[in-house]
Design an enzyme around this catalytic site. Structure first.
Site, PDB file in Angstrom:
ATOM      1  N   GLY B 148      23.064  45.001  42.824  1.00  0.00           N
ATOM      2  CA  GLY B 148      23.412  46.015  41.838  1.00  0.00           C
ATOM      3  C   GLY B 148      24.092  45.409  40.627  1.00  0.00           C
ATOM      4  O   GLY B 148      24.590  44.278  40.670  1.00  0.00           O
ATOM      5  N   CYS B 149      24.118  46.166  39.544  1.00  0.00           N
ATOM      6  CA  CYS B 149      24.682  45.655  38.298  1.00  0.00           C
ATOM      7  C   CYS B 149      26.189  45.442  38.418  1.00  0.00           C
ATOM      8  O   CYS B 149      26.705  44.378  38.078  1.00  0.00           O
ATOM      9  CB  CYS B 149      24.338  46.575  37.142  1.00  0.00           C
ATOM     10  SG  CYS B 149      24.702  48.327  37.415  1.00  0.00           S
ATOM     11  N   PHE B 150      26.916  46.458  38.908  1.00  0.00           N
ATOM     12  CA  PHE B 150      28.362  46.278  39.044  1.00  0.00           C
ATOM     13  C   PHE B 150      28.706  45.188  40.057  1.00  0.00           C
ATOM     14  O   PHE B 150      29.570  44.350  39.787  1.00  0.00           O
ATOM     15  CB  PHE B 150      29.034  47.592  39.451  1.00  0.00           C
ATOM     16  CG  PHE B 150      29.068  48.625  38.356  1.00  0.00           C
ATOM     17  CD1 PHE B 150      29.789  48.406  37.192  1.00  0.00           C
ATOM     18  CD2 PHE B 150      28.391  49.828  38.484  1.00  0.00           C
ATOM     19  CE1 PHE B 150      29.838  49.371  36.183  1.00  0.00           C
ATOM     20  CE2 PHE B 150      28.437  50.781  37.487  1.00  0.00           C
ATOM     21  CZ  PHE B 150      29.158  50.563  36.334  1.00  0.00           C
ATOM     22  N   ALA B 153      28.345  41.635  38.317  1.00  0.00           N
ATOM     23  CA  ALA B 153      29.442  41.257  37.427  1.00  0.00           C
ATOM     24  C   ALA B 153      30.732  41.038  38.209  1.00  0.00           C
ATOM     25  O   ALA B 153      31.497  40.106  37.938  1.00  0.00           O
ATOM     26  CB  ALA B 153      29.652  42.340  36.369  1.00  0.00           C
TER      27      ALA B 153
END
Lengths: 346, 346, 346, 346
Positions: B148-150, B153
């Site tokens: 996932g994106c979160f 990061a």
């Protein structure tokens, strides 16, 4: 009542003028700027064409004393420290929007602001005007230090829980986000459109000068010294501050509903504080252009932590609006006078 | 190598097509959409006029097997769970960009996603493709679940410190901010321009479905179960994610420089991770349109906490770019193949 | 005076509520929505928490007649055509913000709006409320058709020059730009944040339904039929309309100063029209949130053409503000009542 | 081929570096800045961390001659006039991105730019590099003057129709809109975020220095002197130019389809020009980050006028991209070399 605005070419100054235009008891009689004295205000701010007619005055306390009863200092840090005593000695009431008179300890000011502090006598004389928390102290004052934008959003969001002992004050982490107008109208690459638009950046990590002001208020709530972690971010929008705040709860049996009830009671007579329903959280645009501070919160049973979200318009509740609210309190007027308008949405 | 993109009318799909256009070893041979099959792709996305010539295919594994060797599933949660097995059984390699195969525990999936989980056999078969952390496991795989994106990061920013035992994993608080493209191309009032522009809002407070994925990675780093506080905010910009992360350091003698050194060594061979100099922090625009993840950090001696800031482009490193990086790893190619371009700035 | 707002969940409706909150002679007593009747208004618009207390009423003219004296229809094209007669027959004054009663020729309406026109009797009865041009006709009316946003900005900018015969009306080219709130609160890909942000697009080229309304007003100024070229563009901002207008001057000896003088005299008693100094041009933000229409112009001796720039806030002067101005005129009040606030800047 | 970039700290310079990073035949061997020589480029532009390694060179033609074969001058108007001759005399090929060598008539330059013109010998020597119109003249040149951003979008959109005699060249009105990056990286209140965001403004009405450049190209198309009306607007976005252009058609029987056919044939071999389908118009984001110029048009039978809409990315096709395209043409390479990437969307 006649008012003068010093630092009128900055965003704090021009917002004071917008708001005071609608105030029933106040007339702006002097618009003051050291750099632009003698030129028409509406040439600098064409949106006030046919609204503000005159030219700007120079920074001359004696002259301004003849035209005004109260002076708002929307001047930079370091400048207010010099100007406030001169206006007070000239017999004017003073409301200072800078950070120069908020911290009562000169050493703390110098450590965080990297400038020389104001004179201790005036530091002691200035009343710290966080209206919903310490408004009683403002009544009758002639010199008020208006709180910072981040401390306003942040401490209004944390105070009830700290005061009640429901969160551990030394566990508090404050993640704040601000629109770009908070950086003022002075030119800087970090406010240059192409650098800021479609961008998000953190700045002054662990070094923001509002840190000791926040800790001052929270320490007062806790009854003992509090240290916090505070980070600020620049968001590609003009107005608005959000503080997202995290803390450990002291009793894991207390629910979101318990905290909401605590907050509603604490702020029950304060028109500008709105506590949101459980499961909903305020967005910055919901207070845009207004003097509201909206607060939502959530307790997470998994982690034993509470998340509190508080929003203001940095130029209104975070600056000009609260300054006028302080004037209302100084004068014994209803604190909402001239400030009772709805947010601009969308 | 021939590639098919399923879910090609979403932002993840169209970003895959942009990036694969520049990949030396891959040709997109099938652009697939259940809702738009038979219509020209460039009518949906005029920016690809004269770049993508054909019409969209229907979701037909047998048909696509005749045209492609690998399929990227840029489909919503719940859809991938159904499609991935069909494409695998048809003999295609599959890279899934949804959340359906990241969590290996179906109960966790169902608790956070509020949907039925995928079949356990396929959950077990899918390799979790966080390239810089677990890339070795991807080599030779035929089914990769793209992170996932979160979580990308966030865990890239936390992993070295947790792994080294330099921060207390259960003290971690993650304050994430994302651009609006992360919410996809589907219509929703919370992505409506006038609602989002000049606005900042928190959402899914303590309820975001990426929470268990983050905790899965951090638990692996810590060697024991980790629980975190995770909040997401919607920022008025199209692309970009920033995670600002807070944790207690385990040894107050360790400095910012010590941590930077730890991170540089941990990521020394990883081209897409850039560790910033002390005192500087990455902004989201500094990775715009690129596959970089940039990290900065600061240890605060006053509080004994570290603040870590990590940024990515949510559509590249947070989705399509990492998916291609995973393809490179699956195939044994250099992981940077086709991804070595500079960010778009300003 | 008691007012009802129909279509209150749209942007025109919610702006009426914001503005009427500050009107000294009007109280909003009924907030009406066909889709949301029975639910709290502040759940739809949290920014009005503690400002608007009640639930929404259904569209029931008899019920509303018991609660209100005037009804504002902030309803879509096609809906007002049905509702206005019902409210009029119930004995309410009606101010309609849609396009349904502006064009007096049903054939023109049907050609441009692609819908059936309203009943001719009501078309004839509706007074076209372009306040600064035809305000005299509004006094005493009980049914006013509020002008469109583009026609307001455009015809206020062109009328004096056409009326004086100083420009050739058939040479007029109108290049208009609008913020996204003009497209309303309904979901549409063309208002989806990631599609609109960092983007500029033209739409309805030579086909915008405001074209005949503009030509109706200009024809009245010219005393003969006028045809214009009119193009609209969507700008990545929430509020604001600018019309940049081009025309051939009829006498090349007339200067910028001559035209400015003509405009100042034409609008000399009209508080909401501000004519800018030579060499300066209004920007949309200079009227943000206010009822002003600001105009600047320049005559180019090289080409024999004039360029006229006119700006408004589409939701205020282009919709809700002018509707209230029309109410003021209907009632014989000062036209500025409740509207005399400064723009929000920055 | 080795390239030097002079003026590398501006937006034109940094975009050249981004694009040349991906060019197969060119290596940037010298990054030059008069103000920042000796400091690391990635300190000014952190997004190029680990991509551009070195320090900046001073403006020293002899030094740069030792390191490079071609120099790109991304320097302000007035500076290029001085520098270009020095680099040419040092034996370097020069591509100048400023306006200093576009107009061949020094008097016109001085009238519009309000500066002294470059030396006539160099004005004569510089080839005006509007690639799709006059690309043949660029082949083999050693000194190319790269066109302006507005003239590129505008004349590419008008040239075929003027050349064919299908529109009256003296009826042309050009309404252009640009993103803020066109104003450069220099600090100015008109690029200050809070002034530009949520705002739209016109500037240099009838006075923009690109006017004579546009007229130069159109006069060449028409075979006689052409005068146009040209207005520019600043849009709250970073990248993108749109020119909306209006003209009288010379034969009212010609349809939108006829014009589209004319344009398709005129540009049939030009990869970077994309002509849109009837009824659709390009938006600026559809060319974002790319070297495309997209064109749509509509003939209005009611008025006898055509509306032509042309978009580019001002930093790519309007500056750095076209400069590299010119280098490709100078060297006899395929004009698309290093420029064949898709736009970034969304």
């Amino acid at each position: 009542m006649r008012a003068a605005i010093v630092g009128s070419t900055g965003y704090g100054g021009v917002e004071l003028i917008r708001l005071l235009e609608a105030h029933p008891n106040v007339t702006v009689t002097s618009v003051v700027s050291s750099s632009s004295a003698g030129s028409y205000y509406s040439e600098t701010f064409p949106h006030l064409t046919e609204i503000v007619a005159g030219v700007m005055d120079d920074v001359d306390p004696a002259l301004i004393r003849g035209k005004a009863d109260v002076v708002f200092l929307a001047t930079p840090h370091g400048v207010s420290a010099q100007l406030a005593p001169r206006f007070l000695e000239a017999g004017l009431k003073v409301i200072d929007l800078s950070g120069d008179f908020r911290l009562k300890d000169p050493a703390a000011y110098e450590a965080w602001y990297k400038k020389g502090a104001a004179d201790q006598a005036y530091l002691d004389r200035a009343v710290f005007g966080m209206c919903e928390l310490f408004g009683d102290e403002v009544a009758g004052a002639d010199f008020v230090s208006n709180p910072g934008c981040f401390p306003t959003a942040t401490t209004l969001g944390l105070y009830p829980a700290v005061k009640a002992g429901w969160i551990d004050p030394n566990s508090i982490i404050i993640d704040s986000k601000t629109g770009v107008s908070g950086a003022g109208r002075g030119l800087n690459l970090s406010s240059h459109f192409s650098e800021v638009n479609e961008n998000l950046k953190a700045y002054k990590v662990n070094q923001h000068q509002h840190t000791p002001e926040i800790e001052m208020v929270l320490s007062r709530a806790a009854g003992r010294p509090v240290t916090t972690t505070f980070t600020t971010h620049l968001v590609p929008m003009t107005r608005g501050i959000m503080s997202t705040m995290y803390a450990a709860v002291t009793d894991r049996d207390r629910t979101t509903g318990d905290f909401l009830q605590l907050y509603r009671e604490f702020y029950q007579d304060r028109r500008f504080i709105r506590i949101r329903q459980a499961g909903t959280y305020p967005a910055t645009k919901e207070v845009y252009g207004s003097n509201y501070c909206d607060i939502g919160l959530n307790v997470d049973a998994r982690t034993g932590r509470i998340t509190i979200i508080s929003v203001i318009d940095n130029l209104v509740k975070g600056a000009a609006g609260q300054a006028i609210q302080n004037l209302n309190l100084m004068m014994g007027w209803d604190e909402t006078l001239g400030l009772g308008f709805a947010p601009v949405y969308p």
